[in-house]
Motif scaffolding. Structure first.
Motif, PDB file in Angstrom:
ATOM      1  N   GLY A   1       0.805  -1.230   0.000  1.00 22.73           N
ATOM      2  CA  GLY A   1       0.000   0.000   0.000  1.00 22.73           C
ATOM      3  C   GLY A   1       0.830   1.269   0.000  1.00 22.73           C
ATOM      4  O   GLY A   1       0.503   2.245   0.660  1.00 22.73           O
ATOM      5  N   LEU A   2       1.913   1.252  -0.746  1.00 22.45           N
ATOM      6  CA  LEU A   2       2.778   2.433  -0.776  1.00 22.45           C
ATOM      7  C   LEU A   2       2.167   3.531  -1.638  1.00 22.45           C
ATOM      8  O   LEU A   2       1.240   3.286  -2.406  1.00 22.45           O
ATOM      9  N   ASP A   3       2.704   4.754  -1.502  1.00 24.04           N
ATOM     10  CA  ASP A   3       2.170   5.877  -2.273  1.00 24.04           C
ATOM     11  C   ASP A   3       3.290   6.620  -2.997  1.00 24.04           C
ATOM     12  O   ASP A   3       4.442   6.166  -3.042  1.00 24.04           O
TER      13      ASP A   3
ATOM     14  N   ILE B   1       5.021   9.319  -2.398  1.00 24.26           N
ATOM     15  CA  ILE B   1       6.215   9.733  -1.644  1.00 24.26           C
ATOM     16  C   ILE B   1       7.143   8.532  -1.459  1.00 24.26           C
ATOM     17  O   ILE B   1       8.369   8.642  -1.555  1.00 24.26           O
ATOM     18  N   ASP B   2       6.543   7.368  -1.232  1.00 26.96           N
ATOM     19  CA  ASP B   2       7.355   6.149  -1.120  1.00 26.96           C
ATOM     20  C   ASP B   2       8.073   5.861  -2.442  1.00 26.96           C
ATOM     21  O   ASP B   2       9.205   5.369  -2.439  1.00 26.96           O
TER      22      ASP B   2
ATOM     23  N   ILE C   1       9.262   7.992  -4.510  1.00 28.58           N
ATOM     24  CA  ILE C   1      10.477   8.837  -4.547  1.00 28.58           C
ATOM     25  C   ILE C   1      11.569   8.210  -3.674  1.00 28.58           C
ATOM     26  O   ILE C   1      12.740   8.145  -4.056  1.00 28.58           O
ATOM     27  N   GLU C   2      11.162   7.721  -2.507  1.00 33.08           N
ATOM     28  CA  GLU C   2      12.138   7.093  -1.605  1.00 33.08           C
ATOM     29  C   GLU C   2      12.773   5.860  -2.260  1.00 33.08           C
ATOM     30  O   GLU C   2      13.975   5.608  -2.105  1.00 33.08           O
TER      31      GLU C   2
ATOM     32  N   LEU D   1      15.258   6.898  -4.831  1.00 36.00           N
ATOM     33  CA  LEU D   1      16.478   7.338  -4.136  1.00 36.00           C
ATOM     34  C   LEU D   1      17.268   6.147  -3.610  1.00 36.00           C
ATOM     35  O   LEU D   1      18.497   6.145  -3.622  1.00 36.00           O
TER      36      LEU D   1
END
Lengths: 348, 87
Positions: free
Chosen positions: B40-42, B44-45, B47-48, B51
């Protein structure tokens, strides 16, 4: 126009999140006190929780508890914080200095702004009205309360959520260390008010209050919140007297006085004796041995004052000087970082 | 390093990078979607995770349109790392 505190919630180093004075205070030896925390998973959705720093968790939890207790749903949010989200800001600045800027993680950046506190509370509570953050060191809570009173007076809001949050961080501790703010040696927090050495212990906490233009059954009125920069020895009495007069009060009306004594041999008496002598028959309460010293610690005193006006007895561990008066009107006085602040509350 | 070893390593790195405190590597299905369902990531995750690929494996995802495919699951991430010769 009158303003009323219709709910309150406090997270601090004592177990206050259950809504009453703890029977026994937490006693610990050290140079700082950390917040006694509830089970955040019961309050904040897990997906949001994992991205939140300590200060955001404290703020979200305290605001949630306060909103839930309020008979009226707030339509606006005002937060005061003396130092903001220091841990995330430190992390973000460190990653800026240590690594390539194109590889910066977005989460510490998002969480490092001071106004992220009020923003996250709005997202969590879906309160989408006026949203403001005051970052004014020791006057942050009082500025937030003043703004709430103006908002209610002009009719923009009928109930405003006002909060005060600050967190302990090793860097903040180190920044203030050269100014003799902290004790050199660890001390038991319950012995702090002996003030036999210079400096205090650092603390942290999140206090939230719903301020309404209509009373609830407790009928606790927020009479005044004010602050003044550039403290001058001997000038506090006149300032407080003028403030009382503005609200048709006299020194005799003040039954309880909450002072921000922090156990500092160098400053406590100079900061507080003048005001304590102004109210010779009032009961005096102290709280920074329970919360530690931080810019918005007067929120702890406000929460305690609300509890006392709601009929709870002031615990012996918070009584600095006993008096015989029944608590009807309470004055909170804090003197910190060259700034004085006063909050007055009374039973309506 | 085999693909299975790489997948286990990635799971550990994802848990750390995304602060998935209550999740263990065993809870993560290597073939389950990372976004929407599964973890259930979104965004912002996402982008992480991009990175993470850059920091841990020195792989830069130049084409943003590739991201959805690369970040579909832990296995697609592992395959991307292998295909770029960084495993």
């Amino acid at each position: 126009m009158a303003f009323y505190i219709i709910s309150s919630a406090l997270l601090c180093p004592q177990k206050t999140f259950e809504g009453t004075f703890p029977e026994e205070p937490i006693s610990t030896e050290g140079l700082y006190l950390r917040c006694a925390e509830p089970d955040y998973k019961q309050i904040i959705p897990p997906v949001r929780l994992r991205r939140m720093s300590h200060i955001l968790k404290m703020g979200l939890a305290a605001s949630y508890l306060c909103i839930n207790q309020s008979e009226v749903r707030p339509d606006s949010i005002i937060v005061g914080t003396g130092q903001g989200c220091t841990i995330d800001l430190e992390g973000f600045m460190r990653s800026c200095s240590e690594g390539p800027e194109e590889l910066l993680s977005p989460i510490p950046f998002i969480n490092s702004g001071h106004n992220t506190l009020a923003g996250q509370i709005a997202m969590n509570s879906q309160i989408k009205g006026y949203n403001m953050t005051y970052l004014q060191e020791a006057a942050s809570l009082e500025s937030a309360l003043s703004d709430a009173m103006l908002l209610l007076e002009e009719g923009t809001s009928t109930c405003t959520l006002v909060g005060a949050i600050d967190e302990y961080s090793p860097l903040s501790f180190d920044v203030f260390k050269p100014h003799n703010c902290w004790r050199e040696e660890p001390v038991n927090n319950l012995s702090l008010l002996k003030a036999d050495k210079s400096g205090s212990i650092m603390g942290e906490g999140a206090g939230f209050f719903c301020i309404s233009n209509q009373p609830d059954k407790q009928n606790i009125e927020l009479v005044a919140a004010d602050s003044k920069m550039n403290f001058k020895l001997g000038a506090s009495k006149e300032w407080v007297n003028n403030l009382l007069a503005q609200h048709q009060l006299t020194t005799d009306d003040i039954d309880y006085l909450f002072v921000g004594r922090k156990g500092d041999q160098l400053t406590d008496d100079a900061s507080y004796t003048e005001i304590e002598n102004l109210f010779p028959s009032a009961t005096i309460a102290a709280y920074k041995h329970l919360s530690g010293q931080y810019p918005t610690a007067q929120a702890v005193a406000l929460w305690m004052a609300v509890k006392v006006l709601s009929g709870h007895d002031l615990p012996a561990y918070a009584t600095y000087r006993a008096g015989a008066k029944t608590p009807k009107t309470i004055l909170l006085y804090n003197n910190d970082l060259n700034s004085e602040s006063v909050i007055i509350v009374k039973k309506g | 390093m085999t693909q299975e070893e790489l997948i286990e390593q990635l799971k550990e790195q994802i848990i750390k990078a995304l602060s998935l405190e209550d999740i263990t590597p065993a809870d993560i299905d290597a073939d389950a979607p990372l976004f929407g369902e599964g973890l259930g990531l979104d965004s912002i995750d996402a982008i992480e995770l991009i990175l993470l690929l850059e920091k841990e494996y020195s792989i830069k995802v130049e084409d943003p349109r590739q991201r959805r495919e690369i970040l579909a699951s832990v296995r697609t991430m592992a395959k991307f790392i292998e295909d770029n010769g960084k495993a």
